[in-house]
Write an enzyme that holds these catalytic residues in place. Structure first.
Site, short mmCIF file in Angstrom:
data_model
loop_
_atom_site.label_atom_id
_atom_site.label_comp_id
_atom_site.label_asym_id
_atom_site.label_seq_id
_atom_site.Cartn_x
_atom_site.Cartn_y
_atom_site.Cartn_z
N ASP A 181 0.85 -1.20 0.00
CA ASP A 181 0.00 0.00 0.00
C ASP A 181 0.88 1.24 0.00
O ASP A 181 1.43 1.63 1.03
CB ASP A 181 -0.91 -0.03 1.23
CG ASP A 181 -1.76 1.23 1.36
OD1 ASP A 181 -1.76 2.06 0.43
OD2 ASP A 181 -2.42 1.38 2.41
N GLU A 212 30.98 10.20 5.51
CA GLU A 212 31.43 10.03 6.89
C GLU A 212 30.28 10.41 7.82
O GLU A 212 30.16 11.56 8.24
CB GLU A 212 32.65 10.90 7.17
CG GLU A 212 33.86 10.58 6.29
CD GLU A 212 35.00 11.56 6.50
OE1 GLU A 212 34.80 12.61 7.16
OE2 GLU A 212 36.11 11.29 6.01
N GLU A 225 28.43 10.81 11.04
CA GLU A 225 28.63 10.89 12.49
C GLU A 225 27.31 10.64 13.21
O GLU A 225 26.24 10.86 12.66
CB GLU A 225 29.21 12.26 12.87
CG GLU A 225 30.57 12.53 12.24
CD GLU A 225 31.01 13.97 12.34
OE1 GLU A 225 32.21 14.24 12.12
OE2 GLU A 225 30.16 14.84 12.62
N GLU A 250 34.22 10.85 18.21
CA GLU A 250 34.24 12.16 17.56
C GLU A 250 34.36 13.29 18.58
O GLU A 250 34.48 13.05 19.78
CB GLU A 250 33.00 12.35 16.67
CG GLU A 250 33.27 12.19 15.18
CD GLU A 250 34.27 13.21 14.64
OE1 GLU A 250 34.46 14.27 15.26
OE2 GLU A 250 34.86 12.95 13.58
N GLU A 295 32.18 8.09 14.94
CA GLU A 295 32.28 8.04 13.48
C GLU A 295 32.85 6.69 13.08
O GLU A 295 33.80 6.20 13.69
CB GLU A 295 33.15 9.16 12.94
CG GLU A 295 33.26 9.18 11.42
CD GLU A 295 34.08 10.36 10.90
OE1 GLU A 295 34.99 10.13 10.09
OE2 GLU A 295 33.80 11.50 11.33
N HIS A 333 30.37 14.43 6.00
CA HIS A 333 31.22 14.88 4.91
C HIS A 333 31.20 13.81 3.81
O HIS A 333 31.37 12.63 4.09
CB HIS A 333 32.65 15.11 5.42
CG HIS A 333 32.70 15.98 6.64
ND1 HIS A 333 33.63 15.80 7.64
CD2 HIS A 333 31.93 17.02 7.03
CE1 HIS A 333 33.44 16.70 8.59
NE2 HIS A 333 32.40 17.45 8.24
N ARG A 374 39.29 22.88 6.90
CA ARG A 374 38.02 22.28 7.29
C ARG A 374 36.92 23.31 7.55
O ARG A 374 35.81 22.93 7.90
CB ARG A 374 38.23 21.39 8.51
CG ARG A 374 39.12 20.19 8.21
CD ARG A 374 39.46 19.38 9.45
NE ARG A 374 40.47 18.37 9.14
CZ ARG A 374 40.21 17.12 8.79
NH1 ARG A 374 38.96 16.72 8.71
NH2 ARG A 374 41.19 16.28 8.51
N GLU A 410 35.97 16.64 -0.92
CA GLU A 410 35.10 16.36 0.22
C GLU A 410 34.12 17.52 0.37
O GLU A 410 34.53 18.65 0.63
CB GLU A 410 35.94 16.21 1.49
CG GLU A 410 35.13 16.00 2.76
CD GLU A 410 35.99 16.15 4.00
OE1 GLU A 410 36.17 15.15 4.71
OE2 GLU A 410 36.49 17.27 4.25
N ARG A 431 31.40 19.17 2.63
CA ARG A 431 31.23 19.08 4.07
C ARG A 431 29.87 19.51 4.63
O ARG A 431 29.53 19.14 5.75
CB ARG A 431 32.33 19.90 4.76
CG ARG A 431 33.73 19.36 4.47
CD ARG A 431 34.83 20.23 5.04
NE ARG A 431 34.82 20.31 6.48
CZ ARG A 431 35.33 19.39 7.29
NH1 ARG A 431 35.89 18.29 6.79
NH2 ARG A 431 35.30 19.54 8.59
#
Length: 508
Positions: free
Chosen positions: A88, A167, A169, A249, A257, A306, A377, A396, A398
């Protein structure tokens, strides 16, 4: 997949111990290939060998939660992989209305694995959703969107595969309580590891609480979740997920992580859902609870996701250029340009909850500003510099967090990157300094992510033509996403008094 793991790790352990690492990997790969399911017949043989009694059929709803139902193994025939199983669709969030509710699940044989948590031997299969009236894939099936994105990449001729490494977390907590009604609203979370419990009477309190923002890499006994994370990894590996590492982390209260090795887009989205399933169920087994909510703890780091990504063609990495900035090719820079240009719209799919924007604020390593840099970062796009190998060259992104629907988020990121390549959108100069140390005037010149889910949804409304390329997303799906988010999340939060408003305004 559990079957071949047992054969390799137990029966041949002594043989492999006497051989070199490369020899081990080659033999392991051959053994694994033999026992991986590719066809319906493979699945049926595997189920028979494992004495499977039930089949669990899993699929994804529009907001991003796995759904499932279970049938006896007698219902799993070769025909079931083409005829499917009815359900359904009107009861699934973001799917059909009640007057057109009948839908079909078609299992994907390559996703077969023994469910690691069922007491009775149960085979898990991830499914695609089909419309029985047309016999075609359902356009709002998130997994189908991811598959179309991969097909579109090949059709462009730019690359033949994209690799993804999220990644994700999460927090492992001892307790969570929350309620919301007409006269009250509150939440309560707790963890024996939380620094707020440093003075609690625990008979005895042994100390070793994780200080705020100091949870990155402490050894036990400060890190109290080493064994639980290891158990999660063991089960992930038995389910075919290649894990690279796990660790505590930054935040207090059990933030963790576990990193998976990269995989193609749809396969990685499948793995991420199994990853979350395993994390939550292992935590529950130990009397704890795990959450991928982006910001459950005030004034400490939130949980991001990330997303590492790269393009390959004919076995060659396309993001590498020995002479480029951070050894990036021009194609990779254009890919980054697409991510930065469409960053505000991407936020509606990659950071798709109101809680996401409690994390996306300046500070706490939050990548609010749409810039790129090697190693930095504080930028939305980071180019990892751990290795000089061409095969390791990737970017990467983020801003995303693990509350997203990975099929939709990964597909959207890929389409933004492709748009950048096709239109040669250069991202400008890299930003090498800490963004949060810049002056207000300097920061004002850097484009930023939306400050709320409503702003992100408006950005998606204004900028989604790139998602329609190749027929990957549809106007119907995008509008359904926007409508669902506004009605069920943005308006739901806007209409309710916040507990802290009483502290601010009750005495007015």
């Amino acid at each position: 997949m559990v079957y071949y793991r047992k054969i390799v790790t137990v029966r041949y352990a002594g043989q492999f111990a006497a051989q070199g690492k490369q020899r081990f990997l080659k033999i392991f790969a051959r053994r694994r290939e033999r026992y991986m399911c590719r066809t319906p017949q493979d699945v049926l043989e595997f189920a028979k060998e494992q004495k499977v009694e039930f089949v669990d059929l899993k699929f994804m709803d529009l907001p991003g939660l796995w759904q499932h139902f279970t049938v006896p193994i007698s219902h799993l025939t070769e025909e079931a992989f083409t005829e499917g199983f009815g359900f359904d669709g009107s009861s699934i969030r973001g799917f059909k209305s009640i007057h057109e509710s009948d839908m079909i699940l078609i299992p994907d044989a390559t996703t077969a694995v023994l469910d690691p948590f069922c007491q009775v031997p149960t085979l898990s299969l991830i499914c695609n959703v089909f419309d029985p009236t047309t016999g075609k894939n359902y356009e709002r099936d998130p997994r189908y969107i991811a598959q179309k994105a991969e097909a579109y990449l090949k059709a462009t001729g730019i690359a033949d595969v994209s690799y993804w490494g999220p990644e994700a977390e999460f927090f492992i907590l001892d307790e969570v309580r929350f309620d919301q009604n007409q006269r009250c609203g509150y939440y309560f979370v707790d963890s024996a590891e939380g620094f707020w419990n440093a003075g609690r009477e625990e008979n005895p309190n042994l100390g070793y609480k994780v200080r705020y923002k100091e949870g990155y890499f402490p050894v036990p006994p400060t890190d109290t979740f080493q064994d639980i994370r290891t158990e999660m990894v063991q089960i992930m590996q038995r389910c075919g997920i290649n894990v690279e590492c796990h660790h505590h982390e930054v935040a207090t209260a059990g933030q963790a992580e576990i990193d998976m090795r990269f995989a193609p887009l749809t396969r990685m989205a499948d793995q991420l859902l199994m990853f979350k399933y395993i994390v939550k169920n292992v935590a529950r087994k130990h009397g704890k609870t795990a959450t991928f909510m982006p910001k459950p703890i005030f004034q400490d780091n939130g949980s991001g996701m990330h997303v590492h990504q790269s393009l390959w063609k004919n076995g060659r990495p396309l993001f590498y250029d020995e002479n480029g900035y951070a050894q990036l090719s021009e194609l990779a820079l254009y890919y980054i340009g697409g991510l930065i240009k469409h960053g505000p719209a991407l936020a509606a799919l990659c950071s798709p909850t109101t809680n996401s924007y409690k994390r996306l604020v300046p500070g706490f390593e939050a990548p609010v500003y749409l810039a790129y840099s090697q190693r930095n970062r504080s930028a939305a796009v980071r180019i990892p510099m751990y290795s000089s190998s061409p095969k390791a060259k990737r970017i990467e992104y983020r801003p995303p967090d693990p509350s997203c629907n990975p099929y939709l988020a990964f597909a959207a990121l890929l389409l933004a990157g492709i748009d950048g390549i096709k239109n040669k959108i250069h991202p400008g100069e890299p930003l090498e300094t800490d963004i949060y140390e810049l002056s207000p005037a300097e920061i004002g010149s850097i484009p930023a992510l939306p400050g709320s889910l409503e702003e992100a949804l408006k950005a998606l409304e204004a900028d989604h033509a790139f998602l329609l390329e190749g027929g990957v997303f549809t106007e119907d799906l995008i509008q359904a996403w926007i409508n669902y988010k506004r009605a069920n999340e943005v308006d739901a939060i806007r209409l309710r008094p916040h507990p802290y408003e009483f502290a601010l305004y009750f005495d007015i």
